[in-house]
Motif scaffolding. Structure first.
Motif, mmCIF file in Angstrom:
data_model
loop_
_atom_site.group_PDB
_atom_site.id
_atom_site.type_symbol
_atom_site.label_atom_id
_atom_site.label_comp_id
_atom_site.label_asym_id
_atom_site.label_seq_id
_atom_site.Cartn_x
_atom_site.Cartn_y
_atom_site.Cartn_z
ATOM 1 N N PRO A 142 10.191 0.788 -0.597
ATOM 2 C CA PRO A 142 9.318 0.291 -1.915
ATOM 3 C C PRO A 142 8.946 -1.204 -1.545
ATOM 4 C CG PRO A 142 10.645 1.622 -2.631
ATOM 5 C CD PRO A 142 11.349 1.804 -1.726
ATOM 6 N N SER A 143 10.316 -1.833 -1.044
ATOM 7 C CA SER A 143 9.877 -3.629 -1.198
ATOM 8 C C SER A 143 9.606 -4.032 -0.149
ATOM 9 C CB SER A 143 11.590 -4.066 -1.259
ATOM 10 O OG SER A 143 12.428 -3.669 -0.555
ATOM 11 N N LEU A 144 9.150 -3.164 0.820
ATOM 12 C CA LEU A 144 8.770 -3.069 2.189
ATOM 13 C C LEU A 144 9.869 -3.749 3.354
ATOM 14 C CD1 LEU A 144 5.008 -4.150 1.749
ATOM 15 C CD2 LEU A 144 6.001 -1.724 1.721
ATOM 16 N N PHE A 145 11.025 -3.591 2.531
ATOM 17 C CA PHE A 145 12.480 -4.479 3.166
ATOM 18 C C PHE A 145 12.581 -3.222 4.370
ATOM 19 C CE2 PHE A 145 12.304 -7.968 1.457
ATOM 20 C CZ PHE A 145 13.583 -8.985 1.927
ATOM 21 N N LEU A 146 12.914 -2.483 5.561
ATOM 22 C CA LEU A 146 13.814 -2.217 6.207
ATOM 23 C C LEU A 146 14.966 -1.555 6.567
ATOM 24 C CD1 LEU A 146 11.740 -2.728 9.674
ATOM 25 C CD2 LEU A 146 10.908 -1.266 8.201
ATOM 26 N N ARG A 147 15.758 -0.295 5.941
ATOM 27 C CA ARG A 147 16.833 -0.273 6.202
ATOM 28 C C ARG A 147 17.299 0.471 6.903
ATOM 29 N NH1 ARG A 147 20.139 4.222 4.545
ATOM 30 N NH2 ARG A 147 22.416 3.258 3.449
ATOM 31 N N ASN A 207 5.574 -6.134 5.383
ATOM 32 C CA ASN A 207 6.823 -7.681 4.371
ATOM 33 C C ASN A 207 5.856 -8.459 4.704
ATOM 34 O OD1 ASN A 207 7.810 -9.440 2.752
ATOM 35 N ND2 ASN A 207 8.420 -7.437 1.908
ATOM 36 N N LYS A 208 5.644 -9.288 5.647
ATOM 37 C CA LYS A 208 5.197 -10.427 5.965
ATOM 38 C C LYS A 208 4.244 -10.591 6.356
ATOM 39 C CE LYS A 208 9.163 -10.937 9.532
ATOM 40 N NZ LYS A 208 10.385 -11.005 10.572
ATOM 41 N N THR A 209 3.180 -9.626 6.498
ATOM 42 C CA THR A 209 1.828 -9.898 6.606
ATOM 43 C C THR A 209 1.217 -9.753 4.990
ATOM 44 O OG1 THR A 209 1.601 -8.630 8.247
ATOM 45 C CG2 THR A 209 0.286 -8.951 7.217
ATOM 46 N N GLU A 210 2.236 -8.991 4.102
ATOM 47 C CA GLU A 210 1.520 -9.088 2.737
ATOM 48 C C GLU A 210 2.025 -10.253 2.501
ATOM 49 O OE1 GLU A 210 3.793 -7.133 -0.084
ATOM 50 O OE2 GLU A 210 2.445 -5.217 -0.424
ATOM 51 N N LEU A 211 3.086 -10.852 2.604
ATOM 52 C CA LEU A 211 3.261 -12.112 1.936
ATOM 53 C C LEU A 211 2.529 -13.586 2.120
ATOM 54 C CD1 LEU A 211 7.454 -12.553 2.127
ATOM 55 C CD2 LEU A 211 6.103 -12.466 -0.352
ATOM 56 N N ASP A 212 2.148 -13.144 3.583
ATOM 57 C CA ASP A 212 0.963 -14.454 3.803
ATOM 58 C C ASP A 212 -0.752 -14.170 3.670
ATOM 59 O OD1 ASP A 212 3.355 -15.587 5.743
ATOM 60 O OD2 ASP A 212 2.509 -14.477 7.779
ATOM 61 N N LEU A 213 -0.499 -13.123 3.516
ATOM 62 C CA LEU A 213 -2.320 -12.807 2.913
ATOM 63 C C LEU A 213 -1.672 -13.229 1.075
ATOM 64 C CD1 LEU A 213 -3.154 -8.728 4.188
ATOM 65 C CD2 LEU A 213 -4.058 -11.465 4.622
ATOM 66 N N LEU A 214 -0.853 -13.089 0.718
ATOM 67 C CA LEU A 214 -1.116 -13.809 -0.656
ATOM 68 C C LEU A 214 -0.915 -14.920 -0.456
ATOM 69 C CD1 LEU A 214 1.847 -11.019 -2.359
ATOM 70 C CD2 LEU A 214 -1.081 -10.849 -2.232
ATOM 71 N N LYS A 215 0.024 -15.563 0.149
ATOM 72 C CA LYS A 215 -0.119 -17.395 0.234
ATOM 73 C C LYS A 215 -1.495 -17.438 0.875
ATOM 74 C CE LYS A 215 4.618 -17.767 1.366
ATOM 75 N NZ LYS A 215 5.927 -17.803 2.805
ATOM 76 N N LYS A 216 -2.292 -17.111 1.766
ATOM 77 C CA LYS A 216 -3.319 -17.597 2.274
ATOM 78 C C LYS A 216 -4.343 -17.981 1.132
ATOM 79 C CE LYS A 216 -2.631 -17.029 7.070
ATOM 80 N NZ LYS A 216 -3.415 -16.201 8.204
ATOM 81 N N LEU A 256 -3.016 -14.163 -6.698
ATOM 82 C CA LEU A 256 -2.281 -12.773 -6.722
ATOM 83 C C LEU A 256 -4.293 -11.949 -6.170
ATOM 84 C CD1 LEU A 256 -0.021 -10.815 -6.511
ATOM 85 C CD2 LEU A 256 0.329 -11.119 -8.514
ATOM 86 N N ARG A 257 -4.695 -12.572 -7.949
ATOM 87 C CA ARG A 257 -5.783 -11.390 -7.136
ATOM 88 C C ARG A 257 -6.577 -10.997 -5.710
ATOM 89 N NH1 ARG A 257 -9.510 -10.088 -12.240
ATOM 90 N NH2 ARG A 257 -7.579 -9.956 -13.488
ATOM 91 N N LYS A 258 -7.250 -12.086 -5.784
ATOM 92 C CA LYS A 258 -7.384 -12.265 -4.296
ATOM 93 C C LYS A 258 -6.750 -12.308 -3.461
ATOM 94 C CE LYS A 258 -10.175 -15.179 -0.814
ATOM 95 N NZ LYS A 258 -10.726 -17.166 -1.050
ATOM 96 N N GLY A 259 -5.497 -12.326 -2.972
ATOM 97 C CA GLY A 259 -4.273 -11.538 -1.747
ATOM 98 C C GLY A 259 -4.824 -10.121 -1.927
ATOM 99 N N LEU A 260 -4.332 -10.036 -3.350
ATOM 100 C CA LEU A 260 -4.082 -7.945 -3.350
ATOM 101 C C LEU A 260 -5.476 -7.062 -3.350
ATOM 102 C CD1 LEU A 260 -2.360 -7.580 -6.649
ATOM 103 C CD2 LEU A 260 -1.585 -7.693 -4.414
ATOM 104 N N THR A 261 -6.489 -7.816 -3.215
ATOM 105 C CA THR A 261 -7.523 -6.913 -2.217
ATOM 106 C C THR A 261 -7.853 -7.327 -0.823
ATOM 107 O OG1 THR A 261 -8.884 -9.157 -3.172
ATOM 108 C CG2 THR A 261 -8.854 -7.370 -4.778
ATOM 109 N N GLN A 262 -7.344 -7.777 -0.164
ATOM 110 C CA GLN A 262 -7.520 -7.766 1.313
ATOM 111 C C GLN A 262 -6.109 -6.966 2.086
ATOM 112 O OE1 GLN A 262 -6.835 -12.199 2.913
ATOM 113 N NE2 GLN A 262 -7.945 -12.913 1.031
ATOM 114 N N LEU A 263 -5.229 -6.526 1.082
ATOM 115 C CA LEU A 263 -4.300 -5.772 1.724
ATOM 116 C C LEU A 263 -5.361 -4.036 2.044
ATOM 117 C CD1 LEU A 263 -1.381 -6.512 -0.465
ATOM 118 C CD2 LEU A 263 -1.957 -7.327 1.704
#
Length: 95
Positions: free
Chosen positions: A14-19, A35-44, A48-55
């Protein structure tokens, strides 16, 4: 040089890490491309709200279905991961 065991099972947490589980019983955790894509979108996005709408839902793959290669690689959502690199550099415990 140490022989690196074969990747036998992969799951996206669920944390978007691979086991990643190996034939010798070792388990490693690795940051997924999702996970990397999600973090990059949120940073750019700057907030938080604007970043989450791009996922989008297609960013997420949940489960244990992966395509395994003969060279100890595996693919999830068309992203290829190197099992040898994960065995050597992956986290031994979830982060």
């Amino acid at each position: 040089m140490q022989d690196i065991p074969k990747v036998v099972r992969v799951a996206l947490l669920p944390s978007l890490f691979l086991r990643v589980e190996f034939a010798d019983g070792a388990v490693r955790y690795w940051r997924s491309a999702i996970n990397k894509t999600e973090l990059d979108l949120l940073k750019k996005a700057g907030n938080l709200r604007k970043g989450l709408t791009q996922l989008k839902p297609e960013y997420y793959w949940l489960g244990t279905q992966a395509t395994f290669g003969q060279d100890n690689t595996f693919a999830i959502n068309r992203v290829i991961y190197d099992g040898n690199e994960i065995y050597k550099q992956g986290n031994r415990q979830p982060t």
